[in-house]
Motif scaffolding. Structure first.
Motif, PDB file in Angstrom:
ATOM      1  N   LYS A  99      20.709   3.262-113.069  1.00 26.33           N
ATOM      2  CA  LYS A  99      21.177   4.401-113.857  1.00 26.33           C
ATOM      3  C   LYS A  99      20.069   5.031-114.695  1.00 26.33           C
ATOM      4  CE  LYS A  99      25.531   4.673-112.885  1.00 26.33           C
ATOM      5  NZ  LYS A  99      26.096   5.859-112.284  1.00 26.33           N
ATOM      6  N   THR A 100      19.194   4.223-115.250  1.00 31.49           N
ATOM      7  CA  THR A 100      18.189   4.764-116.171  1.00 31.49           C
ATOM      8  C   THR A 100      16.886   5.161-115.499  1.00 31.49           C
ATOM      9  OG1 THR A 100      17.388   2.550-116.709  1.00 31.49           O
ATOM     10  CG2 THR A 100      19.074   3.491-118.149  1.00 31.49           C
ATOM     11  N   LYS A 101      16.621   4.654-114.303  1.00 30.92           N
ATOM     12  CA  LYS A 101      15.366   4.972-113.615  1.00 30.92           C
ATOM     13  C   LYS A 101      15.235   6.469-113.409  1.00 30.92           C
ATOM     14  CE  LYS A 101      14.720   4.757-109.163  1.00 30.92           C
ATOM     15  NZ  LYS A 101      14.596   4.322-107.790  1.00 30.92           N
ATOM     16  N   ARG A 102      16.297   7.105-112.952  1.00 36.71           N
ATOM     17  CA  ARG A 102      16.248   8.538-112.703  1.00 36.71           C
ATOM     18  C   ARG A 102      16.075   9.320-114.000  1.00 36.71           C
ATOM     19  NH1 ARG A 102      21.190   9.320-108.663  1.00 36.71           N
ATOM     20  NH2 ARG A 102      21.640  10.775-110.314  1.00 36.71           N
ATOM     21  N   LEU A 103      16.616   8.823-115.090  1.00 38.27           N
ATOM     22  CA  LEU A 103      16.440   9.511-116.369  1.00 38.27           C
ATOM     23  C   LEU A 103      15.007   9.406-116.860  1.00 38.27           C
ATOM     24  CD1 LEU A 103      19.707   8.478-118.225  1.00 38.27           C
ATOM     25  CD2 LEU A 103      19.157  10.705-117.269  1.00 38.27           C
ATOM     26  N   ILE A 104      14.383   8.269-116.631  1.00 35.92           N
ATOM     27  CA  ILE A 104      13.010   8.065-117.093  1.00 35.92           C
ATOM     28  C   ILE A 104      12.037   8.952-116.335  1.00 35.92           C
ATOM     29  CG2 ILE A 104      11.125   6.388-117.164  1.00 35.92           C
ATOM     30  CD1 ILE A 104      13.243   4.270-117.819  1.00 35.92           C
ATOM     31  N   VAL A 105      12.248   9.114-115.032  1.00 31.14           N
ATOM     32  CA  VAL A 105      11.326   9.912-114.231  1.00 31.14           C
ATOM     33  C   VAL A 105      11.715  11.378-114.181  1.00 31.14           C
ATOM     34  CG1 VAL A 105      10.598   7.981-112.795  1.00 31.14           C
ATOM     35  CG2 VAL A 105      12.504   9.391-112.061  1.00 31.14           C
ATOM     36  N   GLY A 106      12.722  11.772-114.918  1.00 25.97           N
ATOM     37  CA  GLY A 106      13.077  13.178-114.995  1.00 25.97           C
ATOM     38  C   GLY A 106      14.177  13.591-114.044  1.00 25.97           C
ATOM     39  N   LEU A 107      15.311  12.962-114.148  1.00 24.70           N
ATOM     40  CA  LEU A 107      16.461  13.284-113.321  1.00 24.70           C
ATOM     41  C   LEU A 107      16.927  14.707-113.571  1.00 24.70           C
ATOM     42  CD1 LEU A 107      19.076  12.464-111.654  1.00 24.70           C
ATOM     43  CD2 LEU A 107      20.029  11.846-113.841  1.00 24.70           C
ATOM     44  N   GLY A 108      17.237  15.413-112.517  1.00 25.45           N
ATOM     45  CA  GLY A 108      17.842  16.724-112.647  1.00 25.45           C
ATOM     46  C   GLY A 108      19.352  16.597-112.617  1.00 25.45           C
ATOM     47  N   VAL A 109      20.016  17.720-112.769  1.00 24.39           N
ATOM     48  CA  VAL A 109      21.473  17.706-112.767  1.00 24.39           C
ATOM     49  C   VAL A 109      21.989  17.453-111.352  1.00 24.39           C
ATOM     50  CG1 VAL A 109      21.653  19.214-114.769  1.00 24.39           C
ATOM     51  CG2 VAL A 109      21.598  20.216-112.500  1.00 24.39           C
ATOM     52  N   ASP A 110      23.255  17.128-111.249  1.00 18.72           N
ATOM     53  CA  ASP A 110      23.845  16.803-109.951  1.00 18.72           C
ATOM     54  C   ASP A 110      24.044  18.061-109.107  1.00 18.72           C
ATOM     55  OD1 ASP A 110      25.960  18.019-111.202  1.00 18.72           O
ATOM     56  OD2 ASP A 110      27.256  16.263-111.192  1.00 18.72           O
ATOM     57  N   ASP A 111      24.372  17.859-107.837  1.00 22.92           N
ATOM     58  CA  ASP A 111      24.506  18.966-106.884  1.00 22.92           C
ATOM     59  C   ASP A 111      25.647  19.908-107.246  1.00 22.92           C
ATOM     60  OD1 ASP A 111      22.351  18.086-105.422  1.00 22.92           O
ATOM     61  OD2 ASP A 111      23.560  16.904-104.027  1.00 22.92           O
ATOM     62  N   ALA A 112      26.733  19.378-107.782  1.00 21.36           N
ATOM     63  CA  ALA A 112      27.861  20.236-108.155  1.00 21.36           C
ATOM     64  C   ALA A 112      27.462  21.190-109.284  1.00 21.36           C
ATOM     65  CB  ALA A 112      29.052  19.378-108.581  1.00 21.36           C
ATOM     66  N   THR A 113      26.695  20.699-110.241  1.00 21.53           N
ATOM     67  CA  THR A 113      26.236  21.555-111.336  1.00 21.53           C
ATOM     68  C   THR A 113      25.252  22.593-110.816  1.00 21.53           C
ATOM     69  OG1 THR A 113      26.538  19.736-112.897  1.00 21.53           O
ATOM     70  CG2 THR A 113      25.170  21.568-113.619  1.00 21.53           C
ATOM     71  N   LEU A 114      24.368  22.200-109.895  1.00 22.94           N
ATOM     72  CA  LEU A 114      23.435  23.161-109.303  1.00 22.94           C
ATOM     73  C   LEU A 114      24.179  24.256-108.546  1.00 22.94           C
ATOM     74  CD1 LEU A 114      20.526  20.908-107.990  1.00 22.94           C
ATOM     75  CD2 LEU A 114      20.479  22.491-109.914  1.00 22.94           C
ATOM     76  N   ALA A 115      25.227  23.885-107.818  1.00 22.39           N
ATOM     77  CA  ALA A 115      26.009  24.880-107.087  1.00 22.39           C
ATOM     78  C   ALA A 115      26.714  25.825-108.051  1.00 22.39           C
ATOM     79  CB  ALA A 115      27.016  24.180-106.176  1.00 22.39           C
ATOM     80  N   SER A 116      27.271  25.285-109.113  1.00 18.51           N
ATOM     81  CA  SER A 116      27.922  26.112-110.122  1.00 18.51           C
ATOM     82  C   SER A 116      26.924  27.033-110.802  1.00 18.51           C
ATOM     83  CB  SER A 116      28.612  25.217-111.159  1.00 18.51           C
ATOM     84  OG  SER A 116      29.108  25.992-112.219  1.00 18.51           O
ATOM     85  N   LEU A 117      25.739  26.506-111.074  1.00 18.43           N
ATOM     86  CA  LEU A 117      24.677  27.302-111.688  1.00 18.43           C
ATOM     87  C   LEU A 117      24.265  28.440-110.755  1.00 18.43           C
ATOM     88  CD1 LEU A 117      22.690  27.578-114.049  1.00 18.43           C
ATOM     89  CD2 LEU A 117      21.176  26.046-112.825  1.00 18.43           C
ATOM     90  N   ALA A 118      24.145  28.162-109.469  1.00 17.47           N
ATOM     91  CA  ALA A 118      23.792  29.202-108.499  1.00 17.47           C
ATOM     92  C   ALA A 118      24.851  30.289-108.468  1.00 17.47           C
ATOM     93  CB  ALA A 118      23.614  28.585-107.110  1.00 17.47           C
ATOM     94  N   THR A 119      26.110  29.909-108.572  1.00 20.04           N
ATOM     95  CA  THR A 119      27.193  30.888-108.603  1.00 20.04           C
ATOM     96  C   THR A 119      27.081  31.784-109.830  1.00 20.04           C
ATOM     97  OG1 THR A 119      28.636  29.350-107.430  1.00 20.04           O
ATOM     98  CG2 THR A 119      29.698  31.161-108.606  1.00 20.04           C
ATOM     99  N   VAL A 120      26.760  31.187-110.977  1.00 18.49           N
ATOM    100  CA  VAL A 120      26.605  31.969-112.206  1.00 18.49           C
ATOM    101  C   VAL A 120      25.448  32.948-112.073  1.00 18.49           C
ATOM    102  CG1 VAL A 120      26.002  31.829-114.658  1.00 18.49           C
ATOM    103  CG2 VAL A 120      27.647  30.225-113.700  1.00 18.49           C
TER     104      VAL A 120
END
Length: 142
Positions: A43-64
């Protein structure tokens, strides 16, 4: 769960007068701690190396972003968590060519407001307004 293992191990060790139950409970607690550690590393490895948001949020962001009338094209956004509710968003946006600098500035403000309304976790939004035509062959444009 570790306390339950310890309670059962100590109880059975004393009740049956067999110290192996206490030792077995200690081993079970150790294995439980290893599993928790592996889970936390995942869970924390991705946060330490700079995890981005999940695919659903990216899709919603693209829609916006696509919903903004001034936006012609944009690159896939770059995101990174700074904290549990604090996300940095960087967008390269190509605005319509007929817009003036003042209109582009207004469009950027509208875009930032729309993004923050849909996704309040984006605390820091950086919009780079430039032509993406030169980079279209290198990186996908949405």
């Amino acid at each position: 769960m570790g306390l339950v293992f310890a309670l059962v191990g100590v109880f059975l060790g004393h009740y049956l007068d067999n110290p192996y139950f206490d030792g077995g409970a200690s081993i079970a607690i150790g294995l439980l701690l290893m599993l928790v550690a592996i889970f936390l590393v995942g869970k924390t490895k991705r946060l330490i190396v700079g995890l981005g948001v999940d695919d659903a949020t990216l899709a919603s962001l693209a829609t916006v972003v696509k919903g903004q009338s001034a936006v012609e094209t944009f690159r896939p956004p770059l995101t990174m968590y700074l904290g549990p509710t604090d996300v940095v968003l960087a967008l390269d946006v190509d605005f319509r060519d007929e817009l003036s600098a003042v209109e582009v500035e207004s469009a950027i403000e509208e875009l930032q407001t729309a993004i923050k309304t849909a996704h309040p976790e984006f605390q820091h939004i950086f919009v780079e307004a430039k032509a993406l035509a030169k980079r279209r062959h290198n990186q996908p444009v949405v």
